[in-house]
Design an enzyme around this catalytic site. Structure first.
Site, PDB file in Angstrom:
ATOM      1  N   LEU A 197       0.829  -1.205   0.000  1.00 13.74           N
ATOM      2  CA  LEU A 197       0.000   0.000   0.000  1.00 13.74           C
ATOM      3  C   LEU A 197       0.865   1.258   0.000  1.00 13.74           C
ATOM      4  CD1 LEU A 197      -2.261  -1.638   2.645  1.00 13.74           C
ATOM      5  CD2 LEU A 197      -3.019  -1.088   0.320  1.00 13.74           C
ATOM      6  N   PRO A 198       0.283   2.400  -0.385  1.00 12.13           N
ATOM      7  CA  PRO A 198       1.106   3.600  -0.576  1.00 12.13           C
ATOM      8  C   PRO A 198       1.683   4.208   0.701  1.00 12.13           C
ATOM      9  CG  PRO A 198      -1.016   3.809  -1.729  1.00 12.13           C
ATOM     10  CD  PRO A 198      -1.101   2.584  -0.863  1.00 12.13           C
ATOM     11  N   ASN A 230      -3.081   4.199   4.775  1.00 13.07           N
ATOM     12  CA  ASN A 230      -3.702   3.104   4.041  1.00 13.07           C
ATOM     13  C   ASN A 230      -3.513   1.786   4.771  1.00 13.07           C
ATOM     14  OD1 ASN A 230      -2.131   4.948   1.721  1.00 13.07           O
ATOM     15  ND2 ASN A 230      -4.322   4.662   1.415  1.00 13.07           N
ATOM     16  N   THR A 272       6.047   0.592   2.334  1.00 14.89           N
ATOM     17  CA  THR A 272       7.093   1.312   3.062  1.00 14.89           C
ATOM     18  C   THR A 272       6.410   2.344   3.947  1.00 14.89           C
ATOM     19  OG1 THR A 272       8.750   0.997   1.348  1.00 14.89           O
ATOM     20  CG2 THR A 272       9.086   2.828   2.850  1.00 14.89           C
ATOM     21  N   LYS A 307      14.996  -0.461   5.384  1.00 19.16           N
ATOM     22  CA  LYS A 307      14.621   0.191   4.131  1.00 19.16           C
ATOM     23  C   LYS A 307      14.833   1.704   4.218  1.00 19.16           C
ATOM     24  CE  LYS A 307      12.308   1.154   0.247  1.00 19.16           C
ATOM     25  NZ  LYS A 307      10.876   1.033   0.007  1.00 19.16           N
ATOM     26  N   LYS A 348       9.094  11.126   0.119  1.00 18.81           N
ATOM     27  CA  LYS A 348       8.237  10.396   1.075  1.00 18.81           C
ATOM     28  C   LYS A 348       9.092   9.530   2.010  1.00 18.81           C
ATOM     29  CE  LYS A 348       5.594   6.294   1.631  1.00 18.81           C
ATOM     30  NZ  LYS A 348       5.491   4.933   1.069  1.00 18.81           N
TER      31      LYS A 348
END
EC number: 1.1.1.31
Lengths: 330, 330, 330, 330
Positions: free
Chosen positions: B96-97, B101, B127, B202, B277
């Protein structure tokens, strides 16, 4: 003669540090013309020794007479000042701390250019502002001499073992002549372009190095606080796009790697204040060329703050320690 | 059965993208239990396809029905919402973004946890903030399910070819089960530690990547202005301590390398706003853990400024273009 | 009487009210000795005019002959070069764009010091590196002359109306003599200390100004995005500890204030590239004194990036526009 | 009644700290309805006292029972938890350290919203993320109550003397009711707009304050190194465009001003870690609104580094000391 050739071939190799000095006969030395050397500090001293080992008669000087002792004992001729060096030889290497010293050694009252011979080759291995290199080159040209900038990467260890990297700027047709000498002191001799580009390459590399080191330190610190094992994080970064020299070769976190300053309380290595000096040069060239270098500039400021907080003589990877929370009660 | 094993071994290899779909017989597919998939966007779509290719029946959903078409045609069962996915299968992957979400898909009114079976394995490849991963894990645990975070590195291309890298956080005893599925979609599956450490790894990697990319861009720009040829400078950096992934694998200067976005007007690759982001997540975790990340923070701001100046959809290496002087008359 | 009125209209500027025109008789004017002026650009021109208005015979020069026309028509004597100015008068004011110009005008082949008279007073109002001011002072001293640095704050408007602020560095015993001249051109003449401190004060002020302006722009932008009315936010800041000159006197947000460049599409005012130049000087002095200036340094980089993105000739408050998101689709 | 009005007028003035407690008769107190207060820390304690002084019966609670002693002795009723406060009164003020505390106090198992009366007015004076304020407002609205954010500027001193500034966000029609109470504790009560804008104003002010303070410190440090007297430099800045609250009201250089923390070894005042917390909030809101705040972000990092180096409990103006070179041998 065969011996000479063999020796010559041998000496050209990377293991020149093993050269048996007794083996380098007087006859052999006589076959090479002398080289001048100005600046016998921590770096200049082992560099001059390597020239001697390779059979070059060396004519040297330094503002501190005691710095000349060692090379004198190894056979170098010591003279009073740079002008006298220039009076006695037509190939000179200079290795000095900063721009003002270079200006003085070349253009001062007892400077090289006062007595330089026409056609002389002048190689400056100091790390200085490329604009100063250009000025020196122009001044040398007026006297009929050739000036090249050839700053090094690699520290005292590499200087001793003849494993320095030289980044050389100046007239391309003189590069072969310069390389003959620099090869005695370095494992890599890279031609970079016109005068000043040797400095430019050095400065650029060190700016990116500083950015990578601080970035690696921030990242490792953050990862550890988020629960990652530092060795595992280093491994992940090194197989991913975060990989850089500071993460895979010189990791700043104690315990992640062996044989690097982070494993030795940040002793040895490349001092924070030397990095701050190089970043100052990068900043100056960026300012004068109107180039935005936001991270390079902030890296400079961080190393400057570290100097102000007692890290001046620690290896530059100690930025990890600087950023990490240490004090109690917070 | 032997065939299945052989197939299984074969599929585990790196050439899984060449899998002949016809070869994956119905009988084979029937032998695997179903996998749920929530989020069929640019990344989720090819990931779900790779699960299908490896013979897993897929039960999928997405807020945009049209996103479900492709995988439906390849045999996936489409249901209305995440709760229904959880009702039908006990292994679910979500992609998911962003954090809100994920929160909604897990804990919302039609969320997975509304109907999750005890013992279910829930793997989130989005992420997001590691703190949210921890919250989801705690909420899942209350329902008797296991939540793992497994964000990916590698873009749409790697997702299509099954070459993603998964960084996995969560209970170590569940890692094997997770790896079975993730291996269908990725070339590397790395166990990072407790829940949230996959996200941490990450985020850390991408923060250092951003720092390296901006640093490389500043450095290359400065070097060029100081008279260095960009290819030569890249070569020098890459053999020196300035070396990093952005200098040697993804150089941001047009013409230095082939096959990277800088050679294609910064199209494709990893968009500036996606990097912004991720840097926002890094910033948030740094703030909440009180970790100083001066360069990471400035990198975030620079990508944010770039978004404000029209670079949102260009590859993140376009920071070179952003920093370079372009306008006339200056 | 008619003459007085005409003069009064002519003087037009705001400080002319202190000049008692009737008192400025021809006899009085004749009683003033001449003043040299080198550099008749945007700033130098109105400054020289104010000297003329105050009755000082002016002997001027500029590298661009056309720049001399206006003051020539008002009665100034134009000569060929700075050396000739020095040959004809013993008080000289210089107003030049940057350090190299100052070095050339003082120490070049046709420079002031070539013909300077013993005891001359040389006042440099250029904004340059304080280290260059010190060099010039030392060079002047060798010739028996006195050099003072006296950079200004206030732009072309303040130069025209005689409302500049002069920050003066140099021997305190010469300050009165310098002040006599500078008062004709400025409303404030502040003694700062030894040679170079005038520059230091100017540079320091402008560095803090840049920091305050960018900070105000970030803050106003953030506040607006968080739902605050910009006028209300400015009001709150100005009654609180966030107050600064950029928030209360020169607000960068269009519509918050009248009569400032933000209300006129950032035209007029103090150009971004001039601010970038001053920040470059601040950076250089910080580097050479090893002073950490993290925000000053980042401010420099931001103005440098703005120059690269087309803001060079806009007022420096346009950083608000630069930071604000403008593009669609993000 | 006339007495009440007179008293009310009197109490509304700035000299409320001089209120003679004996004068506030029981009859007068009885005429006011009770006010709840949650959070009796360094700030909440004197705030609650001021409510008592103004004649409001106070019903208070705190997680630390000992914090309640003082106000209990002054007549406040102490209850067990926020829900009980809400059960007994319909106007409540909360003053808590951070977002999680606010979430717990309002929405936790013993939270205000568990027993809040319809039509209650809930005023939160904590400094928290405006997004949390909005969440609380939405949650309160569901219960038929009104939530307003009203963070303060001014420290413990201002809280004691009733001179705080309140920045209030929420429904405009409730502002008068809120102001009635807040005026007892503050000299300024400013309406900022919808819910969350009080926090926004506070955060914006403190971000600009931090930028100004660090900028002033860098500037003063640089100026002193360039040979300027610090008092003189402050004077010049304060009459020029570098002027800001940190230069003219709270100068960070010891000896420049009296009565500020820099004159008292940076004791008292506003602690570095509190500033770091507020800058973290600014950073979070900037990240979530995608607003570039380069200087604000760097200011955050600098205060974070200071916390890591032992400055957590010093006044935030100690950044001057942090940046200044102190160690020997450099």
């Amino acid at each position: 003669m065969a011996a000479v050739l063999r020796g010559s071939r041998y000496l050209g190799g990377k293991c020149c540090k093993h050269v048996d000095f007794a083996f380098v006969s007087t006859r052999y030395m006589a076959s090479k013309t002398s080289v001048g050397f100005v600046g016998l500090g921590n770096m200049g001293n082992p560099m001059a020794k390597n020239l001697l080992k390779h059979g070059y008669p060396v004519i040297a000087t330094d503002v501190f007479p005691e710095s000349c002792k060692e090379v004198q004992e190894l056979g170098a001729q010591i003279v009073d000042n740079p002008a006298e060096v220039a009076d006695k030889t037509d190939r000179i290497i200079t290795m000095l701390p900063s721009s003002p010293n270079v200006i003085d050694v070349y253009t001062g009252p007892n400077g090289i250019l006062k007595k330089v011979k026409k056609g002389s080759l002048l190689i400056d291995s100091s790390t200085i502002d490329p604009a100063v290199s250009k000025e020196m080159a122009a001044a040398a040209e007026k006297m009929g001499a050739v000036f090249m900038d050839a700053p090094v990467s690699g520290g005292v260890g590499a200087a001793s073992s003849g494993k320095l990297t030289f980044m050389v700027g100046g007239a391309e047709e003189e590069f072969t002549a310069a390389k003959e000498l620099l090869t005695c002191m370095g494992a890599n001799v890279v031609y970079c372009g016109q005068v000043g580009t040797g400095q430019a390459a050095k400065i650029c590399n060190n700016m990116l190095l500083a950015i990578g080191m601080i970035g690696t330190s921030e990242t490792m610190n953050l990862g550890v606080r988020l629960g990652l094992d530092p060795k595992l994080l280093a491994k992940i970064l090194n197989m991913s796009s975060g990989r850089c020299w500071s993460s895979d070769t010189y990791n700043p976190v104690p315990g992640v790697m062996e044989g690097v300053p982070s494993g030795n309380n940040y002793q040895g290595g490349f001092g924070t204040q030397l990095m701050a000096k190089d970043l100052g040069l990068a900043q100056n060239t960026a300012t004068s060329t109107k180039t935005p270098v936001p991270l390079g500039s902030l890296a400079h400021q961080i190393y400057r703050m570290m100097c102000a907080r007692g890290y001046a003589n620690k290896d530059f990877s100690s930025v990890f320690q600087f950023l990490r929370e240490e004090e109690e009660g917070q």
